[in-house]
Design an enzyme around this catalytic site. Structure first.
Site, PDB file in Angstrom:
ATOM      1  N   THR A  81       0.809  -1.211   0.000  1.00 21.75           N
ATOM      2  CA  THR A  81       0.000   0.000   0.000  1.00 21.75           C
ATOM      3  C   THR A  81       0.851   1.273   0.000  1.00 21.75           C
ATOM      4  OG1 THR A  81      -1.555   1.251   1.381  1.00 21.75           O
ATOM      5  CG2 THR A  81      -0.107  -0.252   2.533  1.00 21.75           C
ATOM      6  N   ASP A  82       0.254   2.359  -0.451  1.00 18.14           N
ATOM      7  CA  ASP A  82       0.948   3.658  -0.401  1.00 18.14           C
ATOM      8  C   ASP A  82       1.057   4.176   1.038  1.00 18.14           C
ATOM      9  OD1 ASP A  82      -1.749   4.259   0.010  1.00 18.14           O
ATOM     10  OD2 ASP A  82      -1.822   5.904  -1.445  1.00 18.14           O
ATOM     11  N   GLU A  83       0.277   3.588   1.961  1.00 17.72           N
ATOM     12  CA  GLU A  83       0.263   4.110   3.339  1.00 17.72           C
ATOM     13  C   GLU A  83       1.596   3.926   4.049  1.00 17.72           C
ATOM     14  OE1 GLU A  83      -3.185   3.249   5.677  1.00 17.72           O
ATOM     15  OE2 GLU A  83      -4.492   3.235   3.938  1.00 17.72           O
ATOM     16  N   TYR A 114      -1.682  -0.472  11.102  1.00 16.11           N
ATOM     17  CA  TYR A 114      -1.835  -1.162   9.803  1.00 16.11           C
ATOM     18  C   TYR A 114      -0.646  -0.870   8.890  1.00 16.11           C
ATOM     19  CZ  TYR A 114      -3.162  -1.637   4.907  1.00 16.11           C
ATOM     20  OH  TYR A 114      -3.151  -1.927   3.552  1.00 16.11           O
ATOM     21  N   LYS A 169       2.388  -3.297   7.382  1.00 15.51           N
ATOM     22  CA  LYS A 169       2.645  -3.473   5.940  1.00 15.51           C
ATOM     23  C   LYS A 169       4.073  -3.039   5.616  1.00 15.51           C
ATOM     24  CE  LYS A 169       0.217  -4.536   3.000  1.00 15.51           C
ATOM     25  NZ  LYS A 169      -0.108  -5.864   2.411  1.00 15.51           N
TER      26      LYS A 169
HETATM   27  P1  NAD Z   1      -9.488  -7.481   2.377  1.00 19.40           P
HETATM   28  O1  NAD Z   1      -9.473  -7.158   3.823  1.00 19.40           O
HETATM   29  O2  NAD Z   1     -10.734  -7.253   1.596  1.00 19.40           O
HETATM   30  O3  NAD Z   1      -9.091  -9.018   2.161  1.00 19.40           O
HETATM   31  C1  NAD Z   1      -8.037  -9.631   2.850  1.00 19.40           C
HETATM   32  C2  NAD Z   1      -8.134 -11.129   2.638  1.00 19.40           C
HETATM   33  O4  NAD Z   1      -7.022 -11.755   3.311  1.00 19.40           O
HETATM   34  C3  NAD Z   1      -9.418 -11.752   3.215  1.00 19.40           C
HETATM   35  O5  NAD Z   1      -9.988 -12.652   2.294  1.00 19.40           O
HETATM   36  C4  NAD Z   1      -8.927 -12.498   4.457  1.00 19.40           C
HETATM   37  O6  NAD Z   1      -9.710 -13.622   4.789  1.00 19.40           O
HETATM   38  C5  NAD Z   1      -7.513 -12.877   4.045  1.00 19.40           C
HETATM   39  N1  NAD Z   1      -6.621 -13.102   5.197  1.00 19.40           N
HETATM   40  C6  NAD Z   1      -6.433 -12.291   6.275  1.00 19.40           C
HETATM   41  N2  NAD Z   1      -5.579 -12.855   7.143  1.00 19.40           N
HETATM   42  C7  NAD Z   1      -5.189 -14.044   6.588  1.00 19.40           C
HETATM   43  C8  NAD Z   1      -4.310 -15.076   7.003  1.00 19.40           C
HETATM   44  N3  NAD Z   1      -3.654 -15.021   8.166  1.00 19.40           N
HETATM   45  N4  NAD Z   1      -4.141 -16.141   6.180  1.00 19.40           N
HETATM   46  C9  NAD Z   1      -4.803 -16.226   5.005  1.00 19.40           C
HETATM   47  N5  NAD Z   1      -5.667 -15.278   4.586  1.00 19.40           N
HETATM   48  C10 NAD Z   1      -5.862 -14.206   5.358  1.00 19.40           C
HETATM   49  O7  NAD Z   1      -8.250  -6.700   1.774  1.00 19.40           O
HETATM   50  P2  NAD Z   1      -8.072  -5.946   0.372  1.00 19.40           P
HETATM   51  O8  NAD Z   1      -8.649  -4.589   0.484  1.00 19.40           O
HETATM   52  O9  NAD Z   1      -8.495  -6.850  -0.712  1.00 19.40           O
HETATM   53  O10 NAD Z   1      -6.492  -5.763   0.358  1.00 19.40           O
HETATM   54  C11 NAD Z   1      -5.680  -6.795  -0.183  1.00 19.40           C
HETATM   55  C12 NAD Z   1      -4.234  -6.374  -0.170  1.00 19.40           C
HETATM   56  O11 NAD Z   1      -4.053  -5.187  -0.914  1.00 19.40           O
HETATM   57  C13 NAD Z   1      -3.654  -6.085   1.223  1.00 19.40           C
HETATM   58  O12 NAD Z   1      -2.358  -6.586   1.276  1.00 19.40           O
HETATM   59  C14 NAD Z   1      -3.661  -4.583   1.318  1.00 19.40           C
HETATM   60  O13 NAD Z   1      -2.663  -4.128   2.173  1.00 19.40           O
HETATM   61  C15 NAD Z   1      -3.403  -4.210  -0.124  1.00 19.40           C
HETATM   62  N6  NAD Z   1      -3.931  -2.902  -0.542  1.00 19.40           N
HETATM   63  C16 NAD Z   1      -5.266  -2.639  -0.392  1.00 19.40           C
HETATM   64  C17 NAD Z   1      -5.770  -1.407  -0.847  1.00 19.40           C
HETATM   65  C18 NAD Z   1      -7.226  -1.061  -0.720  1.00 19.40           C
HETATM   66  O14 NAD Z   1      -7.582   0.095  -1.001  1.00 19.40           O
HETATM   67  N7  NAD Z   1      -8.091  -1.978  -0.345  1.00 19.40           N
HETATM   68  C19 NAD Z   1      -4.892  -0.472  -1.418  1.00 19.40           C
HETATM   69  C20 NAD Z   1      -3.541  -0.800  -1.543  1.00 19.40           C
HETATM   70  C21 NAD Z   1      -3.075  -2.032  -1.115  1.00 19.40           C
HETATM   71  O1  TDX Z   2     -16.609   5.795   7.786  1.00 19.57           O
HETATM   72  C1  TDX Z   2     -15.615   6.334   7.293  1.00 19.57           C
HETATM   73  N1  TDX Z   2     -15.575   7.703   7.170  1.00 19.57           N
HETATM   74  C2  TDX Z   2     -14.512   8.364   6.662  1.00 19.57           C
HETATM   75  O2  TDX Z   2     -14.521   9.604   6.568  1.00 19.57           O
HETATM   76  C3  TDX Z   2     -14.469   5.578   6.851  1.00 19.57           C
HETATM   77  C4  TDX Z   2     -14.466   4.077   6.953  1.00 19.57           C
HETATM   78  C5  TDX Z   2     -13.410   6.269   6.316  1.00 19.57           C
HETATM   79  N2  TDX Z   2     -13.412   7.627   6.246  1.00 19.57           N
HETATM   80  C6  TDX Z   2     -12.236   8.316   5.683  1.00 19.57           C
HETATM   81  C7  TDX Z   2     -10.905   7.881   6.246  1.00 19.57           C
HETATM   82  C8  TDX Z   2      -9.965   8.020   5.076  1.00 19.57           C
HETATM   83  O3  TDX Z   2      -9.491   9.352   4.986  1.00 19.57           O
HETATM   84  O4  TDX Z   2     -12.186   7.948   4.287  1.00 19.57           O
HETATM   85  C9  TDX Z   2     -10.841   7.732   3.857  1.00 19.57           C
HETATM   86  C10 TDX Z   2     -10.703   6.306   3.352  1.00 19.57           C
HETATM   87  O5  TDX Z   2     -10.839   5.458   4.473  1.00 19.57           O
HETATM   88  P1  TDX Z   2     -10.699   3.855   4.360  1.00 19.57           P
HETATM   89  O6  TDX Z   2     -11.666   3.354   3.347  1.00 19.57           O
HETATM   90  O7  TDX Z   2     -10.747   3.292   5.732  1.00 19.57           O
HETATM   91  O8  TDX Z   2      -9.260   3.725   3.696  1.00 19.57           O
HETATM   92  P2  TDX Z   2      -7.796   4.174   4.164  1.00 19.57           P
HETATM   93  O9  TDX Z   2      -7.710   4.369   5.623  1.00 19.57           O
HETATM   94  O10 TDX Z   2      -7.384   5.320   3.293  1.00 19.57           O
HETATM   95  O11 TDX Z   2      -6.983   2.842   3.769  1.00 19.57           O
HETATM   96  C11 TDX Z   2      -7.323   2.128   2.548  1.00 19.57           C
HETATM   97  O12 TDX Z   2      -6.440   2.417   1.514  1.00 19.57           O
HETATM   98  C12 TDX Z   2      -5.181   1.828   1.536  1.00 19.57           C
HETATM   99  C13 TDX Z   2      -7.430   0.640   2.778  1.00 19.57           C
HETATM  100  O13 TDX Z   2      -8.308   0.368   3.843  1.00 19.57           O
HETATM  101  C14 TDX Z   2      -6.090   0.036   3.014  1.00 19.57           C
HETATM  102  O14 TDX Z   2      -6.190  -1.372   3.152  1.00 19.57           O
HETATM  103  C15 TDX Z   2      -5.215   0.351   1.841  1.00 19.57           C
HETATM  104  O15 TDX Z   2      -3.922  -0.094   2.069  1.00 19.57           O
END
Ligand code: NAD
Ligand code: TDX
Length: 352
Positions: free
Chosen positions: A123-125, A148, A152
């Protein structure tokens, strides 16, 4: 190729495995997923009977299981993680365990079995928080600020160390915020859409002026795939949508598209340590990998709203907890933090 995809039952994992099976007609996919609260095997309905797809319920920290599965594939795409920032603030244990320890377990297995190719999805975080100016690039120093992102960052460093110390065949991608189908409705965009579909208000944190760079999940999946197939070992690729928006702006777009007004916004207490702004410069991925985010934000947002409108039962079953019943019936275990079953079974009930 035969791929082991970790976390394939989550948001990005589900989109990625559908992409691979649709795009690469001879590729095979084995999904390893612990089915935590965020994993949902109802996502596999379209591919459940595809002979090129196999699901294994299990934990990436289970070294014996990981070892066995890594032997059976050509490459690992590591997507599994604990991903919700707010949950990590409440309790970071699972974040450290899965994101840090689990990543090392996978790396160890890849090293042991003829240096299997490993792509790590991050992630960019990890780069921290930007002010009004500045942009994250591959060489930006790490400065994670939430449990988190710290977990990562730890995982990214382990992947990097595997390359420098052991010469492992690894790549890393750091991506901005994803949106699209199958996103668990605890995250900002699906929470807002589903709340409005239920006629509820939407909770906007703090002053609503935090900025995220949104990318449509299919564009990210293409990036992961091209980094896996064309990326150079030891390299990091940053993916972003060139699409920075404040939370207020995104909230207003959703409200407008769904026929609601400002009165549905409920301002709530801010997230502790809330990162102000994320933004990625994706130039390296664009020039080296020939990749680019293609989906315009309004188009992607409309498709996403449409998906949640069409798939009401998917998110309603999540919001009321029923989605867990199906696999609890199948496996008899609660996947939230429970141990992996001794003998994992695949989706058709066969022993692995
Ligand atoms: P998500 O939370 O929707 O899914 C995570 C999955 O991992 C789930 O299916 C869960 O059951 C599985 N999991 C968790 N712990 C586990 C374990 N110990 N063993 C096996 N499986 C396990 O997450 P997502 O949003 O799809 O994110 C996926 C990846 O992408 C992560 O690595 C996250 O850091 C990265 N990422 C997400 C975003 C975003 O905006 N969602 C952005 C950038 C990077
Ligand atoms: O209820 C809400 N209200 C609100 O204002 C929630 C859930 C979020 N927010 C704000 C917080 C953040 O500024 O919205 C923005 C996005 O929030 P999230 O969806 O929780 O994402 P963020 O914290 O930016 O992280 C996400 O992007 C990077 C994913 O959850 C991560 O897994 C990924 O790595």
């Amino acid at each position: 190729m035969k791929l082991l995809v970790t976390g394939g039952a989550g948001f990005i994992g589900t989109n990625y495995i559908h992409y691979v099976l649709d795009t690469h007609p001879t590729d095979e996919v084995v999904v390893l997923d612990a089915l935590t609260y965020a994993g949902n095997i109802e996502n596999f309905q379209r591919i459940e009977h595809n002979p090129r797809f196999r699901f294994v319920k299990g934990d990436i920290c289970d070294a014996a299981l990981v070892d066995k599965l890594v032997q059976q594939v050509d490459a690992v795409v590591h997507i599994a993680a604990e991903t919700h920032v707010d949950r990590s603030i409440h309790n970071a244990d699972d974040f450290v365990r899965t994101n840090v320890l689990g990543t090392q377990v996978l790396l160890d297995a890849c090293r042991k079995h003829f240096n299997k190719r490993f792509h790590h999805v991050s992630t960019d975080e990890v780069f921290g928080s930007l002010g009004r100016t500045g942009i994250f690039r591959e060489n930006t120093p790490y400065e994670p600020r939430s449990p988190y992102s710290a977990s990562k960052a730890g995982a990214d460093h382990l992947v990097s160390a595997a390359f420098h110390t052991h010469g492992q065949a690894v790549t890393i991608s750091n991506c901005t915020n994803n949106y699209g189908p199958y996103c668990f409705p605890e995250k900002f965009i699906p929470l807002f859409i589903t709340n409005l579909l239920e006629g509820k208000k939407v909770p906007l944190y703090g002053d609503g002026m935090n900025i995220r760079d949104w990318i449509y999940v299919a564009d990210h999946c293409k990036g992961i795939d091209v980094a896996l197939r064309k990326g150079r070992n030891g390299e990091t690729y940053c993916f972003g949508g060139r699409n920075e928006r404040s939370n207020t702006e995104v909230a207003q777009m959703i409200l407008f598209e769904m026929g609601y007004g400002q009165e549905m916004i409920q301002t709530v207490r801010d997230r502790p340590g809330h990162d102000r702004r994320y933004a990625i410069d994706p130039e390296k991925a664009e020039t080296e990998l020939g990749w680019a985010a293609e989906t315009p934000f309004l188009h992607g947002l409309r498709k996403t709203i449409e998906w949640y409108k069409t798939n009401t039962s998917w998110w309603k079953r999540i919001k009321n907890g029923e989605y867990r019943e199906y696999y609890e019936k199948q496996y008899g275990v609660n996947g939230i933090t429970g141990p992996a079953p001794e003998r994992p079974f695949d989706i058709r009930g066969e022993k692995t």
